[in-house]
Every structure is written in structure tokens, then in C-alpha cells.
Design a protein around this motif. Structure first.
Motif, short mmCIF file in Angstrom:
data_model
loop_
_atom_site.label_atom_id
_atom_site.label_comp_id
_atom_site.label_asym_id
_atom_site.label_seq_id
_atom_site.Cartn_x
_atom_site.Cartn_y
_atom_site.Cartn_z
N SER A 158 0.51 -1.13 -0.13
CA SER A 158 -0.09 -0.02 -0.06
C SER A 158 0.83 1.25 0.22
O SER A 158 0.37 2.60 -0.44
N GLN A 159 2.50 1.53 0.24
CA GLN A 159 2.86 2.30 -0.10
C GLN A 159 3.95 2.25 -0.75
O GLN A 159 5.11 3.41 -0.60
N LEU A 160 3.87 1.55 -2.34
CA LEU A 160 4.91 1.50 -3.31
C LEU A 160 5.29 2.77 -3.11
O LEU A 160 6.32 3.08 -3.57
N ALA A 161 4.00 3.83 -3.42
CA ALA A 161 4.30 4.84 -3.51
C ALA A 161 5.72 6.06 -3.09
O ALA A 161 5.65 6.85 -4.24
N ASP A 162 5.11 5.31 -2.40
CA ASP A 162 5.88 6.61 -1.23
C ASP A 162 7.27 6.24 -1.60
O ASP A 162 8.31 6.88 -1.76
N PHE A 163 7.79 4.35 -1.82
CA PHE A 163 9.51 4.02 -1.91
C PHE A 163 9.70 4.35 -2.94
O PHE A 163 10.90 4.67 -3.50
N LEU A 164 8.44 5.06 -3.75
CA LEU A 164 9.90 5.55 -5.04
C LEU A 164 10.28 7.03 -5.45
O LEU A 164 10.31 7.48 -6.52
N LYS A 165 9.56 7.49 -4.04
CA LYS A 165 10.01 8.51 -3.91
C LYS A 165 11.44 8.99 -3.66
O LYS A 165 12.47 9.78 -3.96
N LEU A 166 12.09 7.22 -3.26
CA LEU A 166 13.28 7.32 -2.88
C LEU A 166 14.61 7.17 -3.41
O LEU A 166 14.41 6.61 -4.83
N PRO A 167 15.13 7.54 -3.12
CA PRO A 167 16.29 7.19 -4.23
C PRO A 167 16.97 5.26 -4.64
O PRO A 167 17.53 4.82 -5.09
N GLU A 168 16.63 5.02 -3.62
CA GLU A 168 17.03 4.10 -3.32
C GLU A 168 16.47 2.53 -4.09
O GLU A 168 16.45 2.11 -4.80
N SER A 169 14.98 3.61 -4.31
CA SER A 169 14.05 2.95 -5.66
C SER A 169 14.77 2.61 -6.68
O SER A 169 14.41 1.60 -7.73
#
Length: 275
Positions: free
Chosen positions: A19-30
Motif C-alpha cells: 500500500s506504500q509502494l508509491a512512497d517508496f518510489l519517491k526514495l532514491p533507493e528505489s
């Protein structure tokens, strides 16, 4: 999201709820090269399902899995704090993780065949083994012991190793050997199980449960018997006994020591006597 790392190591594991995949995509690690583990619901055989993958851009790959894989509810992403992982690292780590997770037998892997070992120069392999060791520790810390062995082959008593306490379950064309652990009941590799199911469980969830064990490759037909191809963790002694005997069973009474004492007498009654 949760992040796990060891301060003296370069490996970081990020736990990403779907459910928080969109938040992860904002991180440079993604955007990094990485290895990832998709974790999902229980399979019909009673084990949590998992998928191991790698990508030069883990965020993009998780977006693809979000569209075409339904089973998972969280991803654990392994990346380098120094952004030093290469595609060669990732391919070897993926192959090795699948092989080790299959050996451990804690999860029902959605990957299927592990494939052949990718060519990796010896210095990079050494890096990968260290990365894998750290990642395994961090995954277990986050509640996913993907690579930990199911059984303790020996316990310590007065500083001396002692044989594990084994229990046996026998029936027509069936001879199961297992260990009772803090996580459930483990039937050991090489145990045999009855092929047919008694009439009373045919068409039931218990029959589907045994069929799933065959589909997953846990039970393999050899002659007139099924054979356990690896150590396998069951959620309860009764599920383990059903798998072995092909009928409804109370595992607390079916599993016995080599002297004939039931699992109930050896474990539950011993607790009652102590209390």
C-alpha cells in the motif's frame, strides 16, 4: 515502511508494504540495483508464499509486479548504502537466495526452478556471500527468517552436543520422522508418506492440502510411497500427521518417541506436570 541495517555493513533492507509502494518510489533507493523479496499469504500447503527477484531498478520492477502479481502484500528490498551493487552482483544474489530459501524450506517460492548459476568472478562471489549473510540477518530481524534452518540437529547439555529429540509417525506405506520446534512440527527429509487418501478426506481441504505438497515438490512419488524431498515445517503436529498418513489425525497422539511415548505425553503433559 521500515529500514534495517547494521552500522558496520553497507547493506540496507527496506520493508515496503504494498500500500506504500508509491512512497517508496519517491526514495532514491528505489532507483538502485537491488534484490527484492515479495512476501504474501499462505499457500494451500500452509507456508507463506514468497518470490525472489533482482533488477537494475528495483522501483520499476516492483511497479510491474504490482500490476501482474496478486499474492504479495509487502516487499523487502536489499540495496547497497554505497550504491555499489552491479547487475552481476544482483544476478548471483538472486540465484543464491532462491537456492538457499529452497533448502531452508520455510516459504513456498513462486519462482519455480532455481536455474543455473550465473557466471560471477571469484572476487564478486566473495562480496555476494557477505552481502547475503547480512541480508539474511536483516530479513530475520524484520520477521522474515527466509534462510534460517528449520531444525536444530543438536542441542547443548552441560556443554556437550546431544541428539535432537525425534518423533515417529507410522502407518500403511508411511514412516514419518520429525522434530517438535518452537515454530511447529518439522517432518524431516527422507520421511515417507502414504500415497492414497482415505475416503473420509477425499474432496476435503485435507486432500487439497496434501495435493499442494505434491505440487510444491515437498512430496515426491517413489514407487508406492511419497517421499519428503526436504525438511518441511507444518503449523501443527496434526497437519504433519495428516500429510504422512493420508487421513484425519491427532498429531499429538500419532507422533511418538522411539520408546512409544506420545508427543502429548512428552511435551504437553510434561508442561502440565511442571506447572
Amino acid at each position: 515502511m521500515r529500514v534495517a541495517e547494521i552500522t558496520t555493513r553497507i547493506v540496507r533492507v527496506i520493508e515496503v508494504p504494498r500500500s506504500q509502494l508509491a512512497d517508496f518510489l519517491k526514495l532514491p533507493e528505489s532507483q538502485q540495483v537491488g534484490v527484492y523479496f515479495l512476501m504474501g499469504d499462505l499457500s494451500d500447503a500452509g507456508l507463506p508464499r514468497a518470490y525472489v527477484g533482482q533488477s537494475g531498478n528495483v522501483g520499476n520492477r516492483l511497479v510491474q509486479h504490482n500490476q501482474n502479481k496478486d499474492f504479495w502484500n509487502r516487499a523487502l528490498v536489499v540495496i547497497s548504502l554505497t550504491n555499489s551493487l552491479t547487475q552481476t552482483h544482483a544476478m548471483f544474489l538472486e540465484w543464491f537466495a532462491i537456492a538457499e530459501a529452497t533448502k531452508a524450506g520455510r516459504y513456498s517460492l513462486e519462482n519455480g526452478n532455481t536455474g543455473s548459476q550465473p557466471y560471477t568472478p571469484a572476487p564478486l562471489q566473495a562480496d555476494c556471500y557477505e552481502i547475503h549473510e547480512t541480508a539474511a540477518t536483516l530479513l530475520a530481524t524484520l520477521g522474515q527468517p527466509v534462510f534460517e534452518p528449520l531444525t536444530q540437529t543438536a542441542t547443548m547439555s552441560n556443554g556437550k552436543p546431544q541428539p535432537a529429540e525425534l518423533f515417529y509417525c507410522k502407518g500403511p506405506d508411511a514412516n514419518g520422522v520429525g522434530e517438535y520446534t518452537s515454530e511447529g512440527f518439522v517432518v524431516l527429509k527422507g520421511s515417507t508418506a502414504r500415497v492414497g487418501n482415505v475416503a473420509s478426506i477425499q474432496g476435503s481441504s485435507q486432500e487439497r492440502f496434501r495435493e499442494q505438497l505434491v505440487t510444491d515438490g515437498v512430496l515426491q512419488l517413489q514407487g508406492t510411497q511419497y517421499v519428503f524431498t526436504r525438511d518441511y515445517l507444518f503449523t501443527s503436529p496434526s497437519m504433519a500427521a495428516i500429510a504422512v498418513l493420508g487421513r484425519s489425525a491427532n498429531g499429538w497422539m500419532e507422533w511418538k518417541t522411539d520408546k512409544g511415548q506420545t508427543l502429548d505425553g512428552a511435551k504437553r503433559q510434561a508442561v502440565n506436570a511442571t506447572s
